[in-house]
Every structure is written in C-alpha cells, then in structure tokens.
Design a protein around this motif. Structure first.
Motif, mmCIF file in Angstrom:
data_model
loop_
_atom_site.group_PDB
_atom_site.id
_atom_site.type_symbol
_atom_site.label_atom_id
_atom_site.label_comp_id
_atom_site.label_asym_id
_atom_site.label_seq_id
_atom_site.Cartn_x
_atom_site.Cartn_y
_atom_site.Cartn_z
ATOM 1 N N PRO A 139 44.235 54.689 39.768
ATOM 2 C CA PRO A 139 45.121 56.254 39.228
ATOM 3 C C PRO A 139 47.055 56.117 38.962
ATOM 4 C CG PRO A 139 43.961 56.230 41.472
ATOM 5 C CD PRO A 139 43.667 54.755 41.344
ATOM 6 N N ALA A 140 46.951 55.392 39.332
ATOM 7 C CA ALA A 140 49.053 54.998 38.853
ATOM 8 C C ALA A 140 48.609 54.358 37.444
ATOM 9 C CB ALA A 140 49.545 53.632 39.393
ATOM 10 N N LYS A 141 47.462 53.982 36.876
ATOM 11 C CA LYS A 141 47.481 53.690 35.475
ATOM 12 C C LYS A 141 46.788 54.428 34.378
ATOM 13 C CE LYS A 141 48.520 48.369 35.424
ATOM 14 N NZ LYS A 141 48.929 48.576 36.752
ATOM 15 N N LYS A 142 46.279 55.658 35.477
ATOM 16 C CA LYS A 142 45.255 56.869 34.598
ATOM 17 C C LYS A 142 44.947 55.776 33.690
ATOM 18 C CE LYS A 142 48.847 59.929 35.133
ATOM 19 N NZ LYS A 142 50.109 60.629 34.318
ATOM 20 N N LEU A 143 43.627 54.984 34.243
ATOM 21 C CA LEU A 143 42.392 53.607 33.860
ATOM 22 C C LEU A 143 41.559 54.327 34.503
ATOM 23 C CD1 LEU A 143 44.804 51.099 32.917
ATOM 24 C CD2 LEU A 143 43.839 52.484 31.752
ATOM 25 N N LYS A 144 39.716 54.105 34.292
ATOM 26 C CA LYS A 144 39.577 53.574 35.063
ATOM 27 C C LYS A 144 38.084 52.584 34.483
ATOM 28 C CE LYS A 144 34.720 56.843 32.946
ATOM 29 N NZ LYS A 144 34.750 57.986 33.410
ATOM 30 N N ALA A 145 37.296 51.994 34.974
ATOM 31 C CA ALA A 145 36.209 50.824 34.087
ATOM 32 C C ALA A 145 35.131 50.858 34.967
ATOM 33 C CB ALA A 145 37.766 49.694 34.104
ATOM 34 N N PHE A 146 34.044 49.997 33.992
ATOM 35 C CA PHE A 146 32.838 50.530 34.355
ATOM 36 C C PHE A 146 33.020 48.302 33.733
ATOM 37 C CE2 PHE A 146 31.874 54.443 34.542
ATOM 38 C CZ PHE A 146 31.272 54.550 35.717
ATOM 39 N N TRP A 147 31.948 47.815 34.917
ATOM 40 C CA TRP A 147 31.778 46.545 35.114
ATOM 41 C C TRP A 147 29.762 46.514 34.662
ATOM 42 C CZ3 TRP A 147 28.642 42.161 36.963
ATOM 43 C CH2 TRP A 147 28.015 42.916 38.459
ATOM 44 N N PHE A 148 29.641 45.355 33.861
ATOM 45 C CA PHE A 148 28.860 45.978 33.535
ATOM 46 C C PHE A 148 27.735 44.178 33.170
ATOM 47 C CE2 PHE A 148 30.497 48.475 31.124
ATOM 48 C CZ PHE A 148 29.441 49.699 30.738
ATOM 49 N N SER A 149 26.695 43.885 33.931
ATOM 50 C CA SER A 149 25.433 42.085 34.202
ATOM 51 C C SER A 149 24.880 41.990 33.173
ATOM 52 C CB SER A 149 25.355 42.928 35.507
ATOM 53 O OG SER A 149 24.246 43.528 35.461
ATOM 54 N N PRO A 150 25.345 40.713 32.927
ATOM 55 C CA PRO A 150 24.503 40.415 31.758
ATOM 56 C C PRO A 150 22.192 40.412 32.519
ATOM 57 C CG PRO A 150 25.104 38.514 32.762
ATOM 58 C CD PRO A 150 25.753 39.983 33.184
ATOM 59 N N PRO A 151 22.169 40.429 30.757
ATOM 60 C CA PRO A 151 20.282 39.982 31.192
ATOM 61 C C PRO A 151 20.229 38.708 31.433
ATOM 62 C CG PRO A 151 20.979 40.221 29.120
ATOM 63 C CD PRO A 151 21.991 40.386 29.502
ATOM 64 N N ASP A 152 19.099 38.346 31.900
ATOM 65 C CA ASP A 152 19.131 36.639 32.226
ATOM 66 C C ASP A 152 18.602 35.698 31.394
ATOM 67 O OD1 ASP A 152 19.572 36.432 35.167
ATOM 68 O OD2 ASP A 152 17.541 37.155 35.378
ATOM 69 N N ILE A 153 18.812 34.547 30.553
ATOM 70 C CA ILE A 153 18.498 33.159 29.833
ATOM 71 C C ILE A 153 18.847 32.181 30.017
ATOM 72 C CG2 ILE A 153 19.789 33.404 27.413
ATOM 73 C CD1 ILE A 153 19.126 35.652 27.116
ATOM 74 N N ILE A 154 17.632 32.062 29.412
ATOM 75 C CA ILE A 154 16.665 30.889 30.658
ATOM 76 C C ILE A 154 17.615 29.802 29.514
ATOM 77 C CG2 ILE A 154 14.938 28.529 30.988
ATOM 78 C CD1 ILE A 154 13.745 31.010 31.627
ATOM 79 N N SER A 155 17.557 30.357 28.488
ATOM 80 C CA SER A 155 18.407 28.879 27.420
ATOM 81 C C SER A 155 19.729 28.608 27.594
ATOM 82 C CB SER A 155 17.800 29.560 25.836
ATOM 83 O OG SER A 155 18.559 31.097 25.085
ATOM 84 N N SER A 156 20.382 29.729 28.131
ATOM 85 C CA SER A 156 22.361 28.817 28.022
ATOM 86 C C SER A 156 22.092 28.039 29.142
ATOM 87 C CB SER A 156 22.504 30.380 28.866
ATOM 88 O OG SER A 156 22.074 30.616 29.576
ATOM 89 N N ASP A 157 21.296 27.208 29.863
ATOM 90 C CA ASP A 157 22.034 26.296 30.324
ATOM 91 C C ASP A 157 23.286 25.558 30.482
ATOM 92 O OD1 ASP A 157 21.152 27.861 32.230
ATOM 93 O OD2 ASP A 157 18.904 26.848 32.970
#
Length: 303
Positions: A79-97
């Motif tokens: 509220p003080a900064k007059k901002l809002k945000a959302f976060w987004f979770s990634p899909p699962d990727i097996i090849s990224s290990d």
C-alpha cells in the motif's frame, strides 16, 4: 512445459543477456560465485516491473509465462508504494537438472505493477501519455524485455524527475521499461560454502560490492524460513528526449535461501528437494528489496 522448451529458454536467455549487458555488478557477481568450486547457478526467480494501466500491467508480462505452463499464485500488496504483485510457479521440467542459469531449473516469476489510478493526476497523465504511445505494446511486453527496448518513446528529463518525486518505481519503469529488473541466485542450491546466505553476503561485501541495507542487509520472513538480500542497483547514463543525459538506476541482483520446512526437518540433507523448502514470497522482504533501486540506497556511503 507447454510449447517448445528450446524457444522458451532462448527467450529467457535474451532477457538475461540484456540484463547482464546493462548491469556489470550482476555479471561480475555471477562470475565470482561460479568461480568458487566451479559452482552451478540456479535462479530462484526473475522479476519484472510494469505499469498497471491500459492493459500494460502484470497481465501483459504474465501472458508469455502462462502460455508456457506457469501457474499464477498468491497476490502481494504494498500500500505505501502503491504496488501489487503476483508470483508464478514454473512447470516441471525433467531435463533441467544439469543446466545453469536460465538453462537450469526453471525459476519462479515475480511481476509487480504500479497502481497508476492511485497516483496524482500529473503522474497519471505522464504514464498514460507513454503507454498510449506504445500502441499495442502491451501485447509484446515479453518481446520488449528480450530486446531491451522501451515500448514507448523516450521521456523528457523533467517528466522523469516528476515521477521520481512521487514514485521511484514509476520513474524506474519509465526509463527501463519491462526489461528484467533482477535475477535471484538460489543460494541453497550452491555446492560451496556460499550456499548459506550469510556466507554469501559476507563474500559479496568482501569483494567490494554494496548490499541493500534497507531493513538490514538480511531480510527474514516472519516464519524465519525465507532469507533474502540484494545488491544496490547499477546506474548508467540515459539520454532523454530533450537532449539531457543523466545517470539513472538500472537493475540489481538478489540472493534467496529457502530453508527446509519444519515438517521435513528430519530428512537427510541428500534427500531434501525444492518442494521440501519454504515456497512463495513475503511482503515485508519484497518491500525492502524494492529499495535496491532507490536514491537513498544508490547514494548511501559504505561505512
């Protein structure tokens, strides 16, 4: 992952390339951390700033990630900064290990927006002037980030100053557009002694870099399981539309350690996965991290 993984990662890599080209501190720190025991960098999250007006807000940037399988999660309000945000979770990727950076485990995405309707009429008019100049730019927010290009014409220096007096977030977004605001190193995924954020902070400062001191260098969530810190943003010269060239804040790099949740505390360390750790974000921490681009932090003298 929905769609072509190769294309998606190349788009992230283009965003990262622009970010690193404008922010020598971030590039130097990534190289420095990698040099310790030849470590691998995993990103906890990537963050973007937007104007919440004329469809140029969170949704304009989120569409790209949603189209590739990301899931919208909790909303955060400032509220003080007059901002809002959302976060987004990634899909699962097996090849990224085995990959590193944007080619490693897919990062969370954090997108914030300025609540333009809550600003003064003068600030609203300036922001609307430029978002309207973008035409259908809101449809290409992710492309603008990958190109490192403003979706609107360069503003005048007086307009930048006017926005900065009311909202440094607004002024930052006016001159940086939707370029990547920061990347975040996932410290607990490091293999060296830097996997503890306290050690990493000390290492960063010993190598001559300035950390954001707002609320203390280490930002800790109320539950004690999300620990964050960040550098102070780099600055670079920007030529305004009226021919004036002045230094403006660019981006910074963040560090996050997610501790194992209490219900999993007895798991052997080699059995701990990312889902056993604290997820999500914390308003109190994020509020202080936003200050990494503030004038107070940029001009603060190091003791």
């Amino acid at each position: 992952l929905q769609g072509g993984e190769s294309f998606f990662r190349k788009a992230l890599a283009a965003m990262e390339t622009i970010y690193l080209s404008k922010n020598p501190t971030a590039k130097a720190i990534l190289e420095l951390v990698r040099s310790v025991e030849d470590d691998r960098i995993c990103y906890d999250h990537l963050a973007f700033r937007t104007f919440g007006v004329d469809k140029h807000g969170i949704d304009s940037m989120a569409k790209f990630f949603l189209d590739y399988g990301y899931v919208q999660r909790e909303e955060l309000r400032f509220p003080a900064k007059k901002l809002k945000a959302f976060w987004f979770s990634p899909p699962d990727i097996i090849s990224s290990d085995a990959g590193t950076g944007v080619y490693g485990p897919l990062p969370r995405i954090f997108i914030s927006e300025l609540l333009v309707d809550q600003m003064s009429p003068e600030t609203q008019n300036i922001i609307r002037k430029y978002t309207e100049l973008s035409g259908n730019g809101e449809s290409y927010a992710a492309m603008a980030s990958a190109l490192g290009s403003l979706m609107w014409n360069k503003p005048s220096y007086s307009e930048f100053q006017r926005l900065a007096r009311e909202s440094e977030y607004a002024a930052w977004t006016l001159v940086n557009g939707y370029t990547l605001n920061h990347v975040t190193i996932s410290t607990h995924r490091l293999k060296s002694q830097l996997r503890t954020i306290g050690n990493l902070n000390q290492f960063i400062e010993e190598n001559g870099f300035k950390l954001n001191s707002e609320g203390g260098v280490l930002k800790v969530s109320p539950d004690g399981h999300l620990l964050q810190s960040s550098t102070v943003a780099d600055s670079s010269p920007f030529q305004f539309s009226d021919g004036i060239t002045e230094s403006v804040p660019c981006s910074y790099i963040e560090f996050a350690e997610r501790l194992v949740l209490p219900q999993f505390k007895d798991l052997p360390e080699n059995k701990v996965e990312e889902f056993h750790r604290r997820d999500g974000f914390e308003v109190g921490n994020a509020d202080k991290i936003f200050e990494s681009t503030s004038k107070d932090q940029l001009t603060r003298k190091v003791a």
